[in-house]
Motif scaffolding. Structure first.
Motif, PDB file in Angstrom:
ATOM      1  N   ARG A  34      68.204  50.991 -22.420  1.00 30.01           N
ATOM      2  CA  ARG A  34      69.015  50.643 -21.192  1.00 30.01           C
ATOM      3  C   ARG A  34      69.255  52.329 -20.407  1.00 30.01           C
ATOM      4  NH1 ARG A  34      73.548  46.730 -21.738  1.00 30.01           N
ATOM      5  NH2 ARG A  34      73.229  46.783 -19.331  1.00 30.01           N
ATOM      6  N   HIS A  35      69.505  53.295 -21.045  1.00 32.33           N
ATOM      7  CA  HIS A  35      69.799  54.346 -20.492  1.00 32.33           C
ATOM      8  C   HIS A  35      68.765  55.067 -19.723  1.00 32.33           C
ATOM      9  CE1 HIS A  35      71.339  58.573 -20.191  1.00 32.33           C
ATOM     10  NE2 HIS A  35      70.323  58.924 -20.901  1.00 32.33           N
ATOM     11  N   GLN A  38      68.541  52.860 -16.526  1.00 31.94           N
ATOM     12  CA  GLN A  38      69.201  53.105 -15.640  1.00 31.94           C
ATOM     13  C   GLN A  38      69.134  54.500 -14.931  1.00 31.94           C
ATOM     14  OE1 GLN A  38      73.464  52.894 -17.196  1.00 31.94           O
ATOM     15  NE2 GLN A  38      73.039  50.926 -17.613  1.00 31.94           N
ATOM     16  N   CYS A  39      68.481  55.583 -15.662  1.00 37.03           N
ATOM     17  CA  CYS A  39      68.439  56.779 -15.162  1.00 37.03           C
ATOM     18  C   CYS A  39      67.430  56.651 -13.969  1.00 37.03           C
ATOM     19  CB  CYS A  39      68.047  57.775 -16.267  1.00 37.03           C
ATOM     20  SG  CYS A  39      69.296  58.093 -17.375  1.00 37.03           S
ATOM     21  N   TRP A  41      66.515  54.023 -12.481  1.00 37.66           N
ATOM     22  CA  TRP A  41      66.916  53.356 -11.453  1.00 37.66           C
ATOM     23  C   TRP A  41      67.817  54.033 -10.261  1.00 37.66           C
ATOM     24  CZ3 TRP A  41      71.792  51.711  -9.603  1.00 37.66           C
ATOM     25  CH2 TRP A  41      71.981  50.696  -8.573  1.00 37.66           C
ATOM     26  N   TYR A 162      71.245  62.017 -12.898  1.00 35.72           N
ATOM     27  CA  TYR A 162      70.821  60.754 -13.252  1.00 35.72           C
ATOM     28  C   TYR A 162      70.945  60.548 -14.602  1.00 35.72           C
ATOM     29  CZ  TYR A 162      67.929  61.897  -8.911  1.00 35.72           C
ATOM     30  OH  TYR A 162      67.471  62.327  -7.867  1.00 35.72           O
ATOM     31  N   GLY A 166      73.293  57.300 -15.901  1.00 28.57           N
ATOM     32  CA  GLY A 166      72.835  55.992 -16.645  1.00 28.57           C
ATOM     33  C   GLY A 166      73.490  55.811 -17.987  1.00 28.57           C
ATOM     34  N   GLN A 168      76.170  53.256 -18.267  1.00 30.69           N
ATOM     35  CA  GLN A 168      77.060  52.362 -17.744  1.00 30.69           C
ATOM     36  C   GLN A 168      76.694  50.987 -18.601  1.00 30.69           C
ATOM     37  OE1 GLN A 168      77.737  52.130 -13.753  1.00 30.69           O
ATOM     38  NE2 GLN A 168      76.886  54.246 -13.516  1.00 30.69           N
ATOM     39  N   LEU A 171      75.895  47.613 -16.289  1.00 26.37           N
ATOM     40  CA  LEU A 171      74.968  47.757 -15.392  1.00 26.37           C
ATOM     41  C   LEU A 171      73.797  47.315 -15.518  1.00 26.37           C
ATOM     42  CD1 LEU A 171      74.496  48.908 -12.419  1.00 26.37           C
ATOM     43  CD2 LEU A 171      73.644  50.880 -13.494  1.00 26.37           C
ATOM     44  N   GLN A 172      73.236  46.249 -14.702  1.00 30.75           N
ATOM     45  CA  GLN A 172      71.917  45.723 -15.043  1.00 30.75           C
ATOM     46  C   GLN A 172      70.920  46.198 -13.996  1.00 30.75           C
ATOM     47  OE1 GLN A 172      71.275  43.441 -17.396  1.00 30.75           O
ATOM     48  NE2 GLN A 172      73.173  43.764 -18.048  1.00 30.75           N
ATOM     49  N   VAL A 173      69.758  46.585 -14.556  1.00 27.69           N
ATOM     50  CA  VAL A 173      68.768  47.299 -13.752  1.00 27.69           C
ATOM     51  C   VAL A 173      67.483  46.857 -14.061  1.00 27.69           C
ATOM     52  CG1 VAL A 173      70.355  49.448 -13.450  1.00 27.69           C
ATOM     53  CG2 VAL A 173      68.590  49.267 -15.174  1.00 27.69           C
TER      54      VAL A 173
END
Length: 197
Positions: A34-35, A38-39, A41, A162, A166, A168, A171-173
């Motif tokens: 997920r990290h 997110q990064c 994104w 970034y 990243g 959070q 947070l959905q990405v």
């Protein structure tokens, strides 16, 4: 067709450590996968070039390779695993320097910002400060100047931004499928073929 098959195989090999170990915690109440997503994104939202989006996605793969090889996260045992070097070395078989060099320098960017930017220093979580100590801590002035002279200095600082964003948990990405074609198009096999067409 054979070229694309080779590129897909390369991407699958690059993503395999995330498939196997991406569920492991980053240390910030978020998983490694997920990290990473997110990064990438946040890099996209910043209109970063493709190579930097890929670097953001893959910058921590060295952590996962260490888990794969040793069955543990070295920093958990108080050691610096040099994940930035492990990851860059692994990825260099599949991607060019514009992807791997910022990854290799993203820890140096953290040390640099910690040494030169009070706001950044105050923003670091306890987990980030702990890992920073293992990674070398402060940079002295001469080391800062040497880092600034790197041709990858700006990209490394952007990647670091970034990396900090990243983390959070809520947070959905987009998932990895969103980046699959981008990864394929920037593999060495495709890039080298394009330069010779």
């Amino acid at each position: 067709m054979r070229l694309r098959t080779l590129a897909r195989k390369a991407v699958d090999q690059v993503w395999q450590p995330f498939a196997d170990y991406g569920h492991m915690p980053l240390g910030e109440d978020i998983s490694q996968t997920r990290h990473a997503l997110q990064c990438a994104w946040f890099a996209e939202q910043d209109n970063a070039p493709a190579h930097l989006v890929i670097a953001a996605l893959l910058h921590d793969v060295g952590h996962l390779i260490t888990w794969q090889e040793q069955g543990l996260h070295p920093e958990a045992g108080g050691d610096n695993g040099y994940h930035e070097k492990v990851g860059a070395a692994f990825l260099s078989e599949y991607f060019a320097d514009d992807v791997t060099k910022p990854i290799r320098l993203h820890v140096a960017a953290k040390r640099y910002l910690y040494s030169t930017d009070a706001a950044y220093r105050d923003s670091l979580s306890a987990a980030s400060q702990q890992s920073l100590e293992l990674q070398g801590g402060w940079m002295d002035e001469s080391t800062c100047r040497a880092f600034e002279s790197s041709p990858w200095f700006v990209d490394a600082l952007r990647l670091r931004k970034y990396d900090e964003q990243g983390k959070q948990p809520a947070l959905q990405v987009p998932g990895i499928d969103h980046y699959y074609e981008l990864l394929i198009q920037h593999t060495r096999v495709v890039q080298e073929r394009n330069t010779h067409v």
